[in-house]
Design a protein around this motif. Structure first.
Motif, mmCIF file in Angstrom:
data_model
loop_
_atom_site.group_PDB
_atom_site.id
_atom_site.type_symbol
_atom_site.label_atom_id
_atom_site.label_comp_id
_atom_site.label_asym_id
_atom_site.label_seq_id
_atom_site.Cartn_x
_atom_site.Cartn_y
_atom_site.Cartn_z
ATOM 1 N N ASN A 1 129.306 112.476 8.022
ATOM 2 C CA ASN A 1 129.740 113.430 8.589
ATOM 3 C C ASN A 1 129.826 114.091 8.151
ATOM 4 O O ASN A 1 130.179 114.665 6.821
ATOM 5 N N GLN B 1 133.403 111.422 15.626
ATOM 6 C CA GLN B 1 132.946 112.173 17.006
ATOM 7 C C GLN B 1 134.073 112.469 17.934
ATOM 8 O O GLN B 1 133.288 113.293 19.216
ATOM 9 N N ASP B 2 135.609 112.948 17.428
ATOM 10 C CA ASP B 2 136.306 113.731 18.102
ATOM 11 C C ASP B 2 136.143 114.558 17.906
ATOM 12 O O ASP B 2 136.195 115.939 18.863
ATOM 13 N N TYR C 1 144.030 115.377 15.266
ATOM 14 C CA TYR C 1 142.672 115.355 14.798
ATOM 15 C C TYR C 1 142.189 114.464 13.221
ATOM 16 O O TYR C 1 143.230 115.227 12.522
ATOM 17 N N SER C 2 141.652 113.808 13.085
ATOM 18 C CA SER C 2 141.094 113.333 11.957
ATOM 19 C C SER C 2 139.529 113.387 11.171
ATOM 20 O O SER C 2 138.764 113.126 11.667
ATOM 21 N N ASP C 3 139.916 113.918 10.173
ATOM 22 C CA ASP C 3 137.751 114.243 9.951
ATOM 23 C C ASP C 3 137.515 112.349 9.655
ATOM 24 O O ASP C 3 136.103 113.008 9.298
ATOM 25 N N ASP C 4 137.606 111.849 9.732
ATOM 26 C CA ASP C 4 137.222 110.726 8.997
ATOM 27 C C ASP C 4 137.125 110.148 10.914
ATOM 28 O O ASP C 4 136.600 109.182 10.598
ATOM 29 N N LYS C 5 137.065 110.683 11.844
ATOM 30 C CA LYS C 5 136.582 110.595 13.454
ATOM 31 C C LYS C 5 135.651 111.383 13.337
ATOM 32 O O LYS C 5 135.481 112.486 14.621
ATOM 33 N N THR D 1 141.990 113.213 5.507
ATOM 34 C CA THR D 1 142.011 111.909 5.677
ATOM 35 C C THR D 1 140.576 112.078 3.933
ATOM 36 O O THR D 1 140.759 110.892 3.371
ATOM 37 N N ARG D 2 139.911 112.952 4.368
ATOM 38 C CA ARG D 2 138.333 112.212 3.451
ATOM 39 C C ARG D 2 138.767 112.905 2.109
ATOM 40 O O ARG D 2 138.491 112.486 1.343
ATOM 41 N N SER E 1 145.583 118.281 12.456
ATOM 42 C CA SER E 1 144.763 117.692 11.009
ATOM 43 C C SER E 1 144.926 117.103 9.991
ATOM 44 O O SER E 1 146.404 117.165 9.915
#
Length: 344
Positions: free
Chosen positions: A238, A132-133, A126-130, A302-303, A299
């Protein structure tokens, strides 16, 4: 732009929070902390922290202190809804009075832990710039009920508050001055000391991301700076921030380190890892053991990296061997599993 407020109310001045407090004080913030014990209050007061005696169950105290401060950091646990509701009540009251609040809550990547039970490594990261996931996770996922209360309050507050959720993975490491320990790896070590072997769930093949507590503390400061400088409308896009070292580990790796270290110390006869029988999960995390120390939970922060934050502390296996295990070997008394609340 006006200068940012420097008044902070912090819930949970423990492993994470104590290190965050040091960084806040160094940057000139005025900090008030909710503490359970007078001895802890005295320690913090000596360092220039205002304290309020109380627990997470003291909703009126929490709401009152939230109203009095422009910044709130909840780093006590990911799973206490009443204390979060008390904070949100104070944030809403401030918004009604035309006062904007920055609120950072702490969740955990157990949000998306799977049912691998140590049997396999999963590819999903999982990436925190998404966002929606994360929003697609079921409402029944660990920590999610509390996170949803915050997400819904954000929508209600609109630009009246800047709200973010920090989501750390497996936390490790110590700050040598305070000698506080994390949860997951120390619990596995205490289990090994009690049962005489280094134990893992299943094959120990499942993988988690990791973060040193000092790097995590710096992550909160980086996030706070961003919230202070960023328009509320952009913050609303976000709410999620991960914080990880870039080093994922299979559970069998720290278990092997535990086995070798305890064997070298003469505390167990055989360093070889073994699968823990389910009836002994009571000496770990009870029914949550497969999730907490046997799932896949990966995870990418990214942000925070886009904000300039970078991890710089030693890796998880080196820290476990050099820092945590020596402290754990000094412990005395009976261990019967982990029963507290946590932010991981």
């Amino acid at each position: 732009m006006s200068a940012p407020s420097k008044s902070v109310f912090l819930l949970g001045p423990g492993l994470i929070g104590r290190n965050v407090i040091d960084l806040l004080l160094a940057e000139g913030y005025s900090v008030t902390a909710l503490v359970r014990r007078e001895s802890a209050a005295a320690e913090l007061q000596n360092d220039g922290v205002e304290t309020v005696l109380g627990t997470l169950a003291d909703s009126e105290i929490i709401t009152k202190q939230t109203i009095a401060c422009d910044i709130v950091l909840h780093v006590a646990t990911a799973d206490d809804l009443p204390s979060v509701q008390a904070v949100l009540k104070g944030v809403k009251r401030r918004a009604q009075d035309g006062q904007q609040t920055i609120y950072i809550h702490t969740s955990g990547t157990g949000l998306f832990g799977d049912a691998a039970k140590g049997q396999y490594e999963a590819d999903r990261v999982y990436s925190d710039d998404k966002p929606q996931d994360i929003d697609a996770l079921p409402d029944t996922a660990p920590h999610r009920a509390i996170d949803l209360a915050i997400v819904r309050a954000r929508q209600e507050l609109g630009h009246g508050a800047k709200v973010a959720i920090m989501i750390p993975p497996l936390i490790y490491g110590i700050q040598h001055e305070y000698r506080r320990l994390s949860i997951q790896l120390p619990t596995l070590t205490r289990f090994a000391l009690k049962h005489g072997y280094a134990g893992q769930v299943g094959r120990g093949a499942s993988v988690w991301s990791t973060i040193h507590v000092l790097d995590l503390a710096r992550g909160y400061i980086a996030l706070l700076r961003w919230l202070e400088q960023t328009p509320a409308g952009e913050v609303m896009e976000n709410p999620y921030f991960f914080c990880e070292s870039g080093h994922d580990i299979a559970w069998k790796e720290p278990v092997a380190v535990i086995g070798q270290a305890l064997h070298a110390a003469g505390r167990i006869k055989d360093p070889s890892p073994r699968t823990i029988p389910e009836q002994d999960y009571k000496d770990l995390f009870g029914e949550f053991t497969p999730l907490v120390v046997g799932s896949n939970c990966r995870s990418r922060a990214t942000r925070l990296r886009q904000l300039g934050w970078q991890p710089r502390e030693k890796g998880v296996l080196e820290s476990l061997q050099d820092d945590e295990i020596p402290l754990l070997l000094q412990e005395t008394g009976e261990f019967n599993g982990y029963t507290g609340v946590a932010a991981s």
